[in-house]
Write a protein that holds these residues in place. Structure first.
Motif, PDB file in Angstrom:
ATOM      1  N   ALA A 117      46.168  32.195  30.069  1.00 12.54           N
ATOM      2  CA  ALA A 117      45.519  33.032  31.075  1.00 12.54           C
ATOM      3  C   ALA A 117      46.155  32.700  32.413  1.00 12.54           C
ATOM      4  CB  ALA A 117      44.013  32.775  31.112  1.00 12.54           C
TER       5      ALA A 117
ATOM      6  N   ALA B 164      46.970  39.119  37.074  1.00 11.68           N
ATOM      7  CA  ALA B 164      46.720  39.561  35.704  1.00 11.68           C
ATOM      8  C   ALA B 164      45.941  40.873  35.756  1.00 11.68           C
ATOM      9  CB  ALA B 164      45.932  38.505  34.943  1.00 11.68           C
TER      10      ALA B 164
ATOM     11  N   GLN C  15      39.338  36.954  31.337  1.00  9.15           N
ATOM     12  CA  GLN C  15      40.341  36.451  30.388  1.00  9.15           C
ATOM     13  C   GLN C  15      39.756  35.297  29.571  1.00  9.15           C
ATOM     14  OE1 GLN C  15      44.402  35.891  32.200  1.00  9.15           O
ATOM     15  NE2 GLN C  15      43.332  36.552  34.061  1.00  9.15           N
TER      16      GLN C  15
ATOM     17  N   GLU D  76      37.255  36.642  26.996  1.00  9.85           N
ATOM     18  CA  GLU D  76      37.919  37.255  25.841  1.00  9.85           C
ATOM     19  C   GLU D  76      38.417  36.186  24.871  1.00  9.85           C
ATOM     20  OE1 GLU D  76      40.967  40.012  26.903  1.00  9.85           O
ATOM     21  OE2 GLU D  76      39.533  41.582  27.471  1.00  9.85           O
TER      22      GLU D  76
END
Length: 235
Positions: free
Chosen positions: A40, A45, A52, A55
């Motif tokens: 990450a 991003a 992130q 997830e």
């Protein structure tokens, strides 16, 4: 408790740091018994870091893990390490609830003794009068202290890219004292725009000071030393 691991880097518009990060994960994945490792980035991003993390944590849950270790791939103890990362992790933990735990590991640059040993081995291959360790630099109180500690251990002088005591100042001071062979250690996690700029600066210094010899080494590469150290930290 078995854990997955998430490596968090700064993030860059340059593709090379992410490519290096992906290679690092691939190398770790080739180690026997190494649990899943993800990546990450704090900045640049498509999703904010806390999303992130969520997830990857949800993926980890689906694989049967109940903890994620988060290793910040940062070299100094600045605002990102002390404020931004803990805040993002706290947001992610609140959203995830108690089903999976996020555990923040010490940032990578805190491993000063191991890094000093590794860099000193590289320095020993070149005969140099004085070494300069150049890091990004931090305005956070105490943020540059680990850099100065590392520089002392490897018998180098520190310089910074983004704060005072820059590379040009340190080079000029050494030349004024009569030094003719100067080694430069770019202390960055991965190659990118700043390391390119350092190379260009050294070319200019070489033209400006033709009697001085500059030697550039790269202390941090995706080699066995780096993979071994990160694997140990994750275990």
């Amino acid at each position: 408790m078995l854990s997955t691991s998430l490596l968090v880097a700064h993030g860059s518009r340059d593709p090379r740091p992410q490519q290096a990060l992906n290679l690092l994960v691939k190398r770790l994945g080739e180690r026997s018994g190494c649990p899943p490792v993800g990546t990450a980035t704090l900045e640049l991003a498509s999703l904010p870091l806390h999303q992130q993390i969520q997830e990857f944590a949800n993926l980890s849950l689906s694989w049967g893990y109940s903890q994620v270790q988060i290793l910040p791939l940062f070299l100094s103890s600045g605002v990102h390490v002390n404020t931004d990362l803990p805040e993002e992790i706290a947001i992610a933990q609140e959203q995830l609830g108690a089903e999976i735990q996020l555990h923040l590991l010490p940032y990578f640059g805190s491993q000063i003794n191991r890094l000093a040993s590794w860099i000193t081995t590289k320095m020993a291959r070149v005969e140099i009068e004085y070494w300069i360790l150049i890091a990004h630099g931090s305005r956070h109180p105490g943020g540059n202290q680990p850099i100065e500690q590392l520089a002392t251990q490897i018998k180098a002088i520190p310089a910074y890219w983004s704060v005072s005591l820059n590379l040009e100042t340190q080079i000029q001071a050494l030349i004024a004292s009569g030094v003719h062979r100067i080694g430069i250690i770019p202390y960055f996690m991965f190659s990118g725009g700043i390391t390119d700029a350092i190379i260009q600066s050294l070319k200019q210094f070489s033209q400006e000071f033709p009697t001085v010899e500059f030697e550039l080494i790269s202390p941090l590469e995706i080699d066995e030393n780096l993979v071994n150290l990160i694997e140990e930290l994750l275990r």
